[in-house]
Design a protein around this motif. Sequence first.
Motif, PDB file in Angstrom:
ATOM      1  N   UNK A  34      39.304  37.895  39.239  1.00  0.00           N
ATOM      2  CA  UNK A  34      39.513  37.997  37.792  1.00  0.00           C
ATOM      3  C   UNK A  34      40.020  36.689  37.195  1.00  0.00           C
ATOM      4  N   UNK A  35      40.994  36.050  37.889  1.00  0.00           N
ATOM      5  CA  UNK A  35      41.559  34.816  37.349  1.00  0.00           C
ATOM      6  C   UNK A  35      40.534  33.710  37.234  1.00  0.00           C
TER       7      UNK A  35
ATOM      8  N   UNK B   3      45.072  28.129  42.385  1.00  0.00           N
ATOM      9  CA  UNK B   3      46.380  28.142  41.724  1.00  0.00           C
ATOM     10  C   UNK B   3      46.350  29.022  40.484  1.00  0.00           C
ATOM     11  N   UNK B   4      45.275  28.934  39.716  1.00  0.00           N
ATOM     12  CA  UNK B   4      45.164  29.753  38.501  1.00  0.00           C
ATOM     13  C   UNK B   4      44.993  31.221  38.872  1.00  0.00           C
ATOM     14  N   UNK B   5      44.210  31.480  39.898  1.00  0.00           N
ATOM     15  CA  UNK B   5      44.000  32.864  40.335  1.00  0.00           C
ATOM     16  C   UNK B   5      45.302  33.504  40.795  1.00  0.00           C
ATOM     17  N   UNK B   6      46.141  32.724  41.498  1.00  0.00           N
ATOM     18  CA  UNK B   6      47.417  33.234  41.999  1.00  0.00           C
ATOM     19  C   UNK B   6      48.534  33.158  40.956  1.00  0.00           C
ATOM     20  N   UNK B   7      48.203  32.734  39.754  1.00  0.00           N
ATOM     21  CA  UNK B   7      49.165  32.629  38.652  1.00  0.00           C
ATOM     22  C   UNK B   7      50.350  31.728  39.022  1.00  0.00           C
ATOM     23  N   UNK B   8      50.026  30.606  39.614  1.00  0.00           N
ATOM     24  CA  UNK B   8      51.080  29.685  40.015  1.00  0.00           C
ATOM     25  C   UNK B   8      51.322  28.575  38.986  1.00  0.00           C
TER      26      UNK B   8
ATOM     27  N   UNK C 212      59.192  42.281  44.353  1.00  0.00           N
ATOM     28  CA  UNK C 212      60.536  41.789  44.027  1.00  0.00           C
ATOM     29  C   UNK C 212      60.672  40.315  44.373  1.00  0.00           C
ATOM     30  N   UNK C 213      60.129  39.920  45.512  1.00  0.00           N
ATOM     31  CA  UNK C 213      60.229  38.524  45.940  1.00  0.00           C
ATOM     32  C   UNK C 213      58.956  37.790  45.564  1.00  0.00           C
ATOM     33  N   UNK C 214      59.014  37.022  44.515  1.00  0.00           N
ATOM     34  CA  UNK C 214      57.868  36.228  44.087  1.00  0.00           C
ATOM     35  C   UNK C 214      58.362  34.978  43.390  1.00  0.00           C
ATOM     36  N   UNK C 215      57.554  33.944  43.441  1.00  0.00           N
ATOM     37  CA  UNK C 215      57.920  32.692  42.787  1.00  0.00           C
ATOM     38  C   UNK C 215      58.008  32.884  41.269  1.00  0.00           C
ATOM     39  N   UNK C 216      57.238  33.810  40.734  1.00  0.00           N
ATOM     40  CA  UNK C 216      57.295  34.074  39.297  1.00  0.00           C
ATOM     41  C   UNK C 216      58.665  34.622  38.908  1.00  0.00           C
ATOM     42  N   UNK C 217      59.182  35.585  39.684  1.00  0.00           N
ATOM     43  CA  UNK C 217      60.499  36.152  39.393  1.00  0.00           C
ATOM     44  C   UNK C 217      61.598  35.105  39.528  1.00  0.00           C
TER      45      UNK C 217
ATOM     46  N   UNK D  47      53.001  25.614  44.711  1.00  0.00           N
ATOM     47  CA  UNK D  47      51.566  25.882  44.882  1.00  0.00           C
ATOM     48  C   UNK D  47      51.291  26.895  45.986  1.00  0.00           C
ATOM     49  N   UNK D  48      50.201  27.658  45.783  1.00  0.00           N
ATOM     50  CA  UNK D  48      49.764  28.616  46.798  1.00  0.00           C
ATOM     51  C   UNK D  48      48.647  28.049  47.652  1.00  0.00           C
ATOM     52  N   UNK D  49      48.106  26.914  47.255  1.00  0.00           N
ATOM     53  CA  UNK D  49      46.973  26.307  47.951  1.00  0.00           C
ATOM     54  C   UNK D  49      47.448  25.098  48.751  1.00  0.00           C
ATOM     55  N   UNK D  50      46.477  24.410  49.313  1.00  0.00           N
ATOM     56  CA  UNK D  50      46.808  23.213  50.079  1.00  0.00           C
ATOM     57  C   UNK D  50      47.217  22.040  49.189  1.00  0.00           C
ATOM     58  N   UNK D  51      47.293  22.234  47.897  1.00  0.00           N
ATOM     59  CA  UNK D  51      47.860  21.209  47.020  1.00  0.00           C
ATOM     60  C   UNK D  51      49.309  20.909  47.397  1.00  0.00           C
TER      61      UNK D  51
END
Length: 758
Positions: free
Chosen positions: A13-14, A47-52, A376-381, A555-559
Amino acid sequence: MEDNRGKTRRIPHGVARTAALPWAGGAGVDWSLLDGRGWLSRNVGLEIEQRRLFPWIAVCFGLGVVLFFQADGQPALWAPLGALALYASAAIALRRSLPAFSVMIAVAAVFAGFSAGAIRTRSVAAPVLSRVMIVPLTGFIEAVEDREGGKRLLLRIVDMKDVPEAERPTRARISVRNGEGLQAGLFIGGTARLLPPPQAAWPGGYDFARDAYFKGIGAVGSFSGPVRRLDPPMPPGWSLRLAAQVDEARNSLTQRIALSIGGAAGGVGAALVTGKRGLIGETTNDILRGAGIYHIVSISGLHMVLAAGTFFWLVRAVLALAPGLALLWPVKKIAAIAAMIGATVYCVFSGSDVATERSLIMTLVMFGAVLADRPALSMRNLSIAAIIVLAREPEALLGPSFQMSFGAVAAMMALVPLMHRRSTEALPATLFERGIRWVGQAMLGIVTTTLVASIATAPFSAYHFQSLNPYGLIGNALALPLVSLVVMPSAVIGVLAYPFGLDRPIWQIMGAAVSQVLEVSAWVGGFSGSTLVVPALSAGALVLLSLALLVLTIPASTLRWIALLPGAAGLAFAAAPDRYDIYIDREGAGAAIRSIKGQLTLVGKPSEFVAEQWLRADGDGRSAKDAGLRQDALCDAAGCVVAAAGQRWIAFVQHVSAFDEDCRRAAVIITRLKAPPTCQTGFLLDSAALSARGATTIRFMPEAVEVRSVRKGSERLPWLNAGVPRAEEMPARERPRQARPIPEQDFPEEEISTGEPD
C-alpha cells in the motif's frame, strides 16, 4: 497487477500510494531515477512503506531546540512562530507532492522546536541572585532531602531583607546542618549565605545554572545560623500544600524502608522506591559507579517500565482467574489502563523528577498504543514520546538523561526484530529442558540488550561524565535479573501493603536482593580498570556519533549502513581529542595549567569539585587532593608561574607586587585582581575579563591562542607579544626562587563556590 507470467502480484500500500503521488510539476514520482532503479530507490521505497519518515520529525524538532540554545541573547518569539505557521501552511498546500510535503514538514518541525525553546524559557523566567550575599530571609519549605551532614531544603522564598521583590529569587536550595524537625510545608526564617547558581566549571561542562533556571531556582547556599519556625503571614497555596504532603509522605516511607532494611542496602532500597538518594553514602555511590550500574538508583526508564509492567501483570493475572471476565472483557486493555495509572502515581510519589517524567511519558505512549491495538514497541511511538518530552522541556535535550535514555531505547528497538526471529528448531520435550532454554534466552537477552545499550550510550557518557565502565556489561548482567525479578516487584507490593502496615517483610525481601546487588557491584568494581577516565569528547565528535546512532536505528532498510560514515568520523575525532592547555576558574580563584611535562598543574585555590571537573575533562584520573598536582608550579607569596607547552611562562598573580615582573615575561597572566593599565602581555585575564567571560579555557597554537569561555563562546586571537621570552631564554635570577606549593590563600569565603551541583 499481473506479472509477465500472468500471476497476480500485490503492491504494498505504501509503495502504491507513493507512486500515485505527483511531483510538484505534475508528473508521477519515479523513484528509479534516484539511483538507476538500484539500491537507493529500493531502500527509499521501503522506508516509506515502513513509515520510517515520521521519526525524522522528532529529529528535526530536536534540531530546532539545539539551534535555539545556540542563539545569542533572547530570540524573538514571533519569528519562529511565524515561520512555523508559514511552513505548516505550505505543507498543507503541497500535501499531494510527497517530496515537497516531507521537506515542508521537516522545516516546520525545526521551527516548532525553536519555538518550544523560546516559549519554555519565557514561561520559567524568574529572578536570579546577582551576587553573593548573607541575608535574613523567610519562606515555605517545599521539599526536604536528608543528607549525611544534615538536610537540604527547597525553599519558596517570601521575603529577603533589603532585596526588592523584582530581584528576589522565587526558590532557593539551601543546606542546613541541624535540620531536626524541619519538614515540607513549614514556614521558617533564618540568616543564609546565598550565591548565584554556579555556571559550568569549563566551557562544555555541566551547567548547573542552566538547570537551576529551568527549575525556578535562583540561589543556592546554606543557613549560617539557627533556623526558626514562624507563623506564616499567609496560608500556603494549594500547589505548595500538595507538594508538601507528597514530600512528607515520601520522607516517611523513605525512613521506614531504610530502617526496615538497614545499612547501605536500606538507603539504596529507599531510593529505588521514593527517589530520595540522600541516605546513600558516597562509598556506596562509588561502588555502584565502578560496576556501571549506578543508573539503578536514579528512577528512570528501567524503574518505570518494571513498575508499570508489574501493575500490568498483576491486574491481567487477577482478571484472567475469572473465565467470564477473561472471555468477555478486554483484559489486556484494562491491565494497560491500570499500568498507566500505577505509573503515574509512581512518578508523582517518586518526586516527579525530570528523568522520571520523561520515563512516564514514554510509558504512557507505549501503553496507549496497546489501547489502540498498535504495537507498543515501535520507533514511531518512541518518536512521539520524544516530541512530547521536548515540547514540555526543551532543555532536556542538552542533558545526559534524555540523550542516554532515548539513545539506549532506540538502539534496543532496532535490535528487537533480530531478537524476535523464531528458531526453526523443535521445542524441548521436557519441562526442565524448556525451563533451561527459557533461562538461557532470558540471560542472553539481558546480556545482548545491555551490550547494545552500553555501546549506544558510551558517547554521551564520555561527553558528560568523561568516564567509561568496561565491565558494566558484567555488572548489569548479574544485577538486573535481581532488580527485575525481585527488587521492583517487591517495591510495588510493598507500597500496596504500606497503608495496611504489612510492608516490613516485603522490604526485608527487597533488602536481601539489594544487598546481593551491592555485593555484585563491589566485586565487579574491584576489577582493575573498572572505571576509565577519558578526555571529554568535542561537540563535533558528539554530533557525528549521535548522527550515526540516528541513521543506524531509524531506517528499516540497508540505508542504516550509511551510519558508518559519520560513525567513523566521530570515532576519529574522539580518538584524537584536542585538550586545553589552561583551565581558569570563573572567579579567578585558581587554574589548571598544562606544564611542559604534559600534565595539568594546579595553582591557586579552586574548589575541589571544580578541580575534579578539570581533571576529568582532560582524561586525568588523579584526585584533586593529589599533592603531585602542584609540583610543577613555582610559587612564592605573590603568586605562581608554570612553564607551559611551547616553552611559555604562565603566571598566576595573587599580589599586585608581581605584576611588574610577570607583565614583562609571562605569555598569559591570570589573576582575580585588577591589572594595571601598563601591563602589556600576550593574554591577560584579570577580574574585569573574568567577570565578562566566566570560566575560561585556553589552547595554544603556533601563532594564535584559542580562547573559549562560558559566557562569550569561542574566539581565536593572535599573540600580542611575539617578543616575550620563552622559558629557556629567561635568566635564572628572574625566576621565582622558591619551588613549593602555594599556601592556602585567605580568600573571602563568600567569594568561593564549593557546592557540588546535582
